[in-house]
Each structure stands twice: as C-alpha cells, then as structure tokens.
Design a protein around this motif. Structure first.
Motif, PDB file in Angstrom:
ATOM      1  N   LEU A 149       0.804  -1.221   0.000  1.00 51.88           N
ATOM      2  CA  LEU A 149       0.000   0.000   0.000  1.00 51.88           C
ATOM      3  C   LEU A 149       0.840   1.275   0.000  1.00 51.88           C
ATOM      4  N   THR A 150       0.242   2.344  -0.553  1.00 53.29           N
ATOM      5  CA  THR A 150       0.841   3.679  -0.494  1.00 53.29           C
ATOM      6  C   THR A 150      -0.073   4.671   0.211  1.00 53.29           C
ATOM      7  N   TYR A 151      -1.342   4.330   0.349  1.00 53.82           N
ATOM      8  CA  TYR A 151      -2.306   5.251   0.952  1.00 53.82           C
ATOM      9  C   TYR A 151      -3.520   4.446   1.398  1.00 53.82           C
ATOM     10  N   THR A 152      -4.065   4.807   2.562  1.00 52.98           N
ATOM     11  CA  THR A 152      -5.293   4.165   3.035  1.00 52.98           C
ATOM     12  C   THR A 152      -6.272   5.210   3.517  1.00 52.98           C
ATOM     13  N   GLN A 153      -7.560   4.885   3.398  1.00 46.33           N
ATOM     14  CA  GLN A 153      -8.609   5.718   3.994  1.00 46.33           C
ATOM     15  C   GLN A 153      -9.663   4.789   4.599  1.00 46.33           C
ATOM     16  N   PHE A 154      -9.207   4.023   5.574  1.00 48.11           N
ATOM     17  CA  PHE A 154     -10.078   3.038   6.202  1.00 48.11           C
ATOM     18  C   PHE A 154     -11.296   3.668   6.883  1.00 48.11           C
ATOM     19  N   PRO A 155     -11.142   4.686   7.726  1.00 43.86           N
ATOM     20  CA  PRO A 155     -12.333   5.269   8.365  1.00 43.86           C
ATOM     21  C   PRO A 155     -13.314   5.844   7.353  1.00 43.86           C
ATOM     22  N   GLU A 156     -12.781   6.518   6.333  1.00 43.55           N
ATOM     23  CA  GLU A 156     -13.647   7.101   5.311  1.00 43.55           C
ATOM     24  C   GLU A 156     -14.397   6.011   4.544  1.00 43.55           C
TER      25      GLU A 156
ATOM     26  N   ALA B  22     -19.210   1.212  -5.644  1.00 46.89           N
ATOM     27  CA  ALA B  22     -17.950   0.723  -5.085  1.00 46.89           C
ATOM     28  C   ALA B  22     -17.526   1.531  -3.868  1.00 46.89           C
ATOM     29  N   ILE B  23     -16.692   0.908  -3.039  1.00 50.38           N
ATOM     30  CA  ILE B  23     -16.097   1.551  -1.872  1.00 50.38           C
ATOM     31  C   ILE B  23     -14.599   1.701  -2.146  1.00 50.38           C
ATOM     32  N   ILE B  24     -14.108   2.945  -2.106  1.00 46.57           N
ATOM     33  CA  ILE B  24     -12.688   3.214  -2.353  1.00 46.57           C
ATOM     34  C   ILE B  24     -11.969   3.264  -1.006  1.00 46.57           C
ATOM     35  N   TYR B  25     -10.911   2.480  -0.842  1.00 47.58           N
ATOM     36  CA  TYR B  25     -10.317   2.357   0.488  1.00 47.58           C
ATOM     37  C   TYR B  25      -8.788   2.370   0.523  1.00 47.58           C
ATOM     38  N   VAL B  26      -8.093   1.994  -0.574  1.00 48.71           N
ATOM     39  CA  VAL B  26      -6.627   1.981  -0.562  1.00 48.71           C
ATOM     40  C   VAL B  26      -6.082   2.315  -1.945  1.00 48.71           C
ATOM     41  N   LYS B  27      -4.806   2.746  -1.950  1.00 47.33           N
ATOM     42  CA  LYS B  27      -4.020   2.867  -3.172  1.00 47.33           C
ATOM     43  C   LYS B  27      -2.772   2.003  -3.014  1.00 47.33           C
ATOM     44  N   THR B  28      -2.236   1.544  -4.151  1.00 41.18           N
ATOM     45  CA  THR B  28      -1.205   0.508  -4.094  1.00 41.18           C
ATOM     46  C   THR B  28       0.092   0.918  -4.775  1.00 41.18           C
ATOM     47  N   ASN B  29       1.146   0.238  -4.414  1.00 39.33           N
ATOM     48  CA  ASN B  29       2.510   0.619  -4.778  1.00 39.33           C
ATOM     49  C   ASN B  29       2.837   0.371  -6.251  1.00 39.33           C
ATOM     50  N   VAL B  30       3.787   1.177  -6.748  1.00 42.56           N
ATOM     51  CA  VAL B  30       4.230   1.119  -8.144  1.00 42.56           C
ATOM     52  C   VAL B  30       5.735   1.345  -8.194  1.00 42.56           C
ATOM     53  N   PRO B  31       6.386   0.985  -9.301  1.00 39.83           N
ATOM     54  CA  PRO B  31       7.799   1.345  -9.457  1.00 39.83           C
ATOM     55  C   PRO B  31       7.943   2.803  -9.874  1.00 39.83           C
ATOM     56  N   THR B  32       9.135   3.334  -9.756  1.00 42.53           N
ATOM     57  CA  THR B  32       9.426   4.707 -10.156  1.00 42.53           C
ATOM     58  C   THR B  32       8.983   4.945 -11.602  1.00 42.53           C
ATOM     59  N   ALA B  33       8.155   5.965 -11.801  1.00 37.88           N
ATOM     60  CA  ALA B  33       7.639   6.350 -13.127  1.00 37.88           C
ATOM     61  C   ALA B  33       6.726   5.309 -13.739  1.00 37.88           C
ATOM     62  N   MET B  34       6.489   4.219 -13.014  1.00 37.13           N
ATOM     63  CA  MET B  34       5.631   3.135 -13.508  1.00 37.13           C
ATOM     64  C   MET B  34       6.155   2.540 -14.814  1.00 37.13           C
ATOM     65  N   MET B  35       7.473   2.451 -14.904  1.00 36.10           N
ATOM     66  CA  MET B  35       8.088   1.961 -16.141  1.00 36.10           C
ATOM     67  C   MET B  35       9.029   0.800 -15.853  1.00 36.10           C
ATOM     68  N   MET B  36       8.558  -0.159 -15.061  1.00 30.36           N
ATOM     69  CA  MET B  36       9.383  -1.312 -14.741  1.00 30.36           C
ATOM     70  C   MET B  36       8.493  -2.523 -14.513  1.00 30.36           C
ATOM     71  N   ALA B  37       9.012  -3.699 -14.788  1.00 32.41           N
ATOM     72  CA  ALA B  37       8.259  -4.936 -14.616  1.00 32.41           C
ATOM     73  C   ALA B  37       8.304  -5.440 -13.180  1.00 32.41           C
ATOM     74  N   GLU B  38       8.839  -4.645 -12.267  1.00 30.76           N
ATOM     75  CA  GLU B  38       8.821  -4.942 -10.838  1.00 30.76           C
ATOM     76  C   GLU B  38       8.221  -3.747 -10.117  1.00 30.76           C
ATOM     77  N   THR B  39       8.055  -3.856  -8.811  1.00 31.63           N
ATOM     78  CA  THR B  39       7.441  -2.775  -8.045  1.00 31.63           C
ATOM     79  C   THR B  39       8.375  -2.369  -6.919  1.00 31.63           C
ATOM     80  N   VAL B  40       9.145  -1.306  -7.172  1.00 30.20           N
ATOM     81  CA  VAL B  40      10.106  -0.796  -6.193  1.00 30.20           C
ATOM     82  C   VAL B  40      10.351   0.670  -6.492  1.00 30.20           C
ATOM     83  N   ASN B  41      10.475   1.470  -5.448  1.00 31.86           N
ATOM     84  CA  ASN B  41      10.787   2.892  -5.599  1.00 31.86           C
ATOM     85  C   ASN B  41      11.486   3.389  -4.348  1.00 31.86           C
TER      86      ASN B  41
END
Length: 573
Positions: A133-140, A207-226
C-alpha cells in the motif's frame, strides 16, 4: 526516541505505535517539525511516508508477534485463511469474488459495512506481509459503506452493479487530498486537488474506495520498487516479484486484501502482475476505458498509449468491471474515448488460435513451455484448431518500442528525479542514458509504427478464420527482485494496441517436472542466457502459470469470451 524502520515480515510495526512521538505524528499529517531553512532529504521523506501509511493501521489489525510469519517463510497468500487472525465470517468475505459480494449484500446476507471492514483489515495485513500500500482511507471507507447500507435500506435498490464492492486503486489514480506519488519522492506530499473521473464513477456504481497501491518509479518497470515505499513482494513467494507496474495491486489481491483492483498498462503493467500471481486481467485497446486524468510517469508520451483495466481473481469479475464502466457511457466525460457500447458476443463452437511459442529473443522457461504445450493439446482435444504464428517480425517491434519510450532522452523522468533530489534507480538507465530526438525523428518513428500495424494486420488476415493468438505473458512465471529483465512478451501488444487478456491456464510450477533439459538449444543472447541461469525450479514450485490471449484491436468482449472458452477446454476432464 528509539528509531524504528518498518520492513514487511518483521516485528518493527507492532512496536511503532508505542514509540510514536509528536515528531512522527506531525510528519504523518505533513506538518513536519523542521525549521524553514532546513530541507528534508529524500530519505527523511521516505521514512515519513512509510510511517504515515503504517500509522493509519489500527492497532487491532497489527499482526500479533506469535502469528507473524518469519522472513524465511516465503508463502503468505494463505495467511488470511489459515493464521487464526481472522474470523470465519471475515475469511468467507475476503475469499469472495466481487460478483458474489454484491449478490450477498443485495440479498441481505452481508452489509457493505462488514464487507468493507473485512477488506480494510485484510489490506492492512497484506501491507504488513508484502508492502502493498501507499495510501489508506479506512475510516472514510467504513463511513461510506454505512451510508451505502442506509441508502439501500431506504430504497431497496442497489446503487449500481458494484454495490458494496471494495475496489483498490493503483497509486496513479487520483483521490482528492491524497498523493499520487507514481514512485517519485517529488510527489510524496503533494495532495491531489480532485478525484480522477474514474473514482467518482466507481462510487456512482456502488464501489467503496479504500486503498491505493505501490508502483515502481515512473511506472516503467516490470517490478514494483521505488525510493519512497521500497519493494513490494509476491505473496505466493516473497523472494519473487509480483510484477509491475501494477504490482501493488496484484500483491494485494493475491493476498486477499482486495476483491477487485484497477491498474494501468503501457508495456504489460497489468498483465505481468496478473501472470505472476495467478490472477485475471484484460488490456483494453486505447480509448475505451477512461484514464485521461490519471497521473502519468511520462505525460504527453502517446505514441504508445497507457490504458486502465481491472485485475481480479475471477474472469467474471473482470467482465463485471469492464461492462459496468462501459455501460456508464464514459465517453461523455473522457474526451479521448470512442463511444463503443458493450457488445454481447456469440462465439462459434470451434475457435481457431495461433500459437507463439516464444518471441525469438528470450526463450521460455520449462513451466511456461509445459503450460503452452498443455493448453494447445487441450484446445485440440476440445475440437479447436491451433496453428503456428511466425514470430520473426517481433524483433522489429522491440527496437521501435525502445526508441519511442526514450524519444525525450529521459528528460521527463530525469526532471522528476531531480525535483525530489533522489538517486536514479538502476533500472532507469535505459531512459536516462538515451539521447533526445527531434520532432521530425519522432514523426518517422510513428510512421514506422503504423507500418508495423499494417504488417501485423496482413499477417493476421493471411490465416483464414483466425480468432486469437495464445502466447506466454513472460518467459518466466516470476523472477527474483531486480531480475525481471524481459517484458517484451507483453510490450509487443502495447505497440500494436491489441486487446489482450491474461488468465491462469491451470498449470502449476513443479520442481520435479519443470527442470532444464540437457539438450537445450544454444542461447539467443545475453538476456536469454541470464534467464536460463537464473531459473530455479524450487522457487516456482506451486505457482500458477498465466498466459496471454490476444485478439484484434478493440475486440475486448470477444477476447474475454474466448478466455472463458479456453478455460472450459483446459478444465475439461
């Protein structure tokens, strides 16, 4: 104050809350207690952002020390079901598809509130295990679910086809008041001023929006790390990557922290994550699903278009999402979209497929070869026709892909790295060491792209009655972190802008069967050689194999229907 660095799979998170001081509390709210003349380093910003995400996890959702899997335990996708940390009701909810969730809420079996609470808890647990995860809004989210239940109680009608479904979002989809970092330190504390249109649409659909998820730098990689949030790991084997750039989504869904996620795909960014974790997805051709106001790693680059799409544990959920979005007629809000309604498809009883065994650049590893051979055999046994596809034109596509993605000489990515004063990740070398070309040269590249489109169209038309193509999503199921070196199997179809789905084909990696053969053909190049040398049958043992099913441009409905037909064949006794 004792400094604590949270890393997934350690005890540090459970102690974090006992040691939070006002400094960290201020940081979590972005009121950083530093003098105006002092400037935070990128490492300080990273530490604060990690702490911010962790601090929003309620203490009752922290994994107890006696239940926390040790770092040596690689498989954690079954934690929700087997750990004893979840109730039977929570286990049943989090194991359910989006389709079943809506049905159960409408039937009165569950409420949107209890579904949302279950997935908020499982998402929090997923983050502790695989850093998703990169962001959560559980109470909301819980408040929104309560309001949805009240609305349903008054009207007796669901708000829409996604009524009560918690939907996770890739980091580049904007939520008002939340950052969309896209893996850059420069954006870690920049709050977006408004929702992406898709977010408002999803809420309208129930739908209920509750989290955002991780990505690689610039979203230009086949892995997920930043450099902000670090590395996301694969819950099926934490030594391996969940793919990228929508790897946070695949890791979250595969660990039962979400029933349905939304990601984007510009070179395989939905299909690679789905293939590494046994999930379903579809890459729509450009301009069918809304994404014009998502945050981009290379804004303005449209020679190869980025598209958004769903990722889920079932084919039905991918269809549910896709049809729900298109039925809402999003072309009245997104200026780039074609006004193409959802089309019901009647497939012929017998289909004709072409098979691409490899791309002629990196050969597939043993489990992928076995999956292709098994799928072809079962299709033939079910009466479908399978023919060969000439892979020779693929090399031309790869060369053009690289030149189009680096046409600005890496200027766009470099400027964002410099803004955040962060070091360039090693995997950015291809971009940062490239040379910028002029407008005339870009136009020539686009002419070349158009000619390739025509060549592939002609090749398709030469095979009379061809319905689709089957190909691996990658030469491997997954790879060790920093070793996912070849994303060409998916990027090929981004340049062509074809409709493509990824599906688990029923073949599971087996350390005893999927071993390298003594009579392997010579290596094609250094990447092919490295792929062979890195392959370890023990690491892929028990992991599902995902394949691609490719259709013509703008044939998403047919592609999804064909996946259903292929699954009938591979599951036939």
């Amino acid at each position: 104050m004792r400094k604590i660095a949270f890393t997934p799979g350690t005890r540090s998170l459970s102690y974090l809350f006992n040691d939070l001081t006002d400094v960290f509390k201020f940081r979590a709210s972005e009121k950083l207690p530093v003098s105006r003349s002092e400037k935070l380093s990128w490492t300080d910003i990273s530490a604060a952002k990690k702490e911010e995400v962790n601090a929003r996890i309620p203490s009752e959702w922290l994994i107890p020390e006696d239940l926390l899997p040790p770092t040596s335990q690689t498989k954690v996708d079954d934690f929700v079901a087997t750990s004893g940390f979840f109730t039977e009701g929570e286990i049943k909810i989090t194991a359910s598809s989006a389709t079943d969730i809506t049905a159960n809420i409408v039937a009165g079996t569950w409420t949107a509130e209890e579904v949302t609470k279950a997935f908020c808890k499982s998402a929090a647990v997923s983050h502790q295990l695989v850093n998703s995860l990169t962001y959560t809004q559980f109470p909301e989210a819980i408040t929104a679910a309560k309001e949805l239940d009240e609305e349903f109680s008054k009207t007796g009608k669901p708000r829409g086809p996604l009524h009560g479904v918690p939907v996770s979002l890739k980091d580049n989809i904007n939520i008002k008041g939340a950052p969309s970092t896209i893996g850059f330190v420069a954006y870690a504390n920049e709050k977006e001023e408004k929702n992406s249109y898709l977010v408002d649409l999803l809420v309208e659909l129930g739908a209920i929006i509750y989290v955002k998820t991780n990505v690689p730098t610039a979203m230009m990689m086949a892995e997920t790390v930043n450099n902000i949030f670090g590395t996301t790991t694969n819950p099926l084997n934490r030594k391996l990557t969940p793919g990228g750039s929508s790897g946070g989504e695949s890791a979250l869904i595969a660990s039962y922290g979400s029933p349905l996620g939304v990601g984007t795909d510009i070179g395989g960014s939905l299909r690679l994550p789905a293939s590494t974790t046994g999930l379903f997805t579809v890459r729509f051709s450009g301009n069918r699903l809304p994404n014009f106001d998502f945050k981009a790693g290379m804004p303005g680059q449209e020679a190869i278009v980025s598209v958004q799409g769903p990722i889920a544990r079932t084919l039905d959920d991918v269809i549910l999402y896709s049809k729900s979005i298109i039925d809402s007629e999003p072309w009245f809000k997104d200026p780039k979209l074609y006004p193409i309604p959802w089309r019901e498809i009647q497939l012929p009883q017998k289909l004709k497929f072409a098979i691409i065994w490899d791309d002629g650049y990196v050969r597939v590893t043993p489990p992928i070869q076995r999956a292709l051979e098994t799928t072809v055999a079962k299709l033939k046994n079910s009466g479908h026709e399978v023919v060969e596809w000439d892979n020779k034109p693929i090399g031309k596509v790869y060369n053009l892909l690289r030149r189009l993605f680096t046409a600005d000489g890496g200027k766009t990515i470099r400027s964002q790295l410099e803004k955040g004063e962060e070091p360039a990740p090693k995997f950015m070398d291809n971009f940062l060491q490239s040379q910028e070309i002029g407008v005339y040269d870009v136009w020539q590249l686009q002419r070349e792209r158009n000619q390739i489109w025509k060549e592939w169209l002609d090749q398709w038309n030469e095979i009379e009655g061809l319905d689709g193509i089957i190909m691996a999503a990658a030469p491997y199921i997954s790879a060790k972190h920093s070793k996912y070196t070849h994303a060409g199997y998916t990027g090929l179809f981004n340049l062509l802008d074809y409709s493509v789905a990824v599906f688990p084909c029923g073949v599971i990696g087996d350390r005893d069967i999927d071993v390298r053969k003594a009579d392997e053909p010579p290596e094609l190049n250094d990447v092919d050689k490295a792929t062979r040398e890195e392959y370890d049958p023990n690491e892929i043992h028990g992991l599902p194999v995902g394949l691609q099913l490719i259709g013509r441009k703008l044939q998403e409905e047919k592609v999804l229907a064909m996946v259903g037909r292929v699954l009938e064949a591979v599951n036939a006794i």
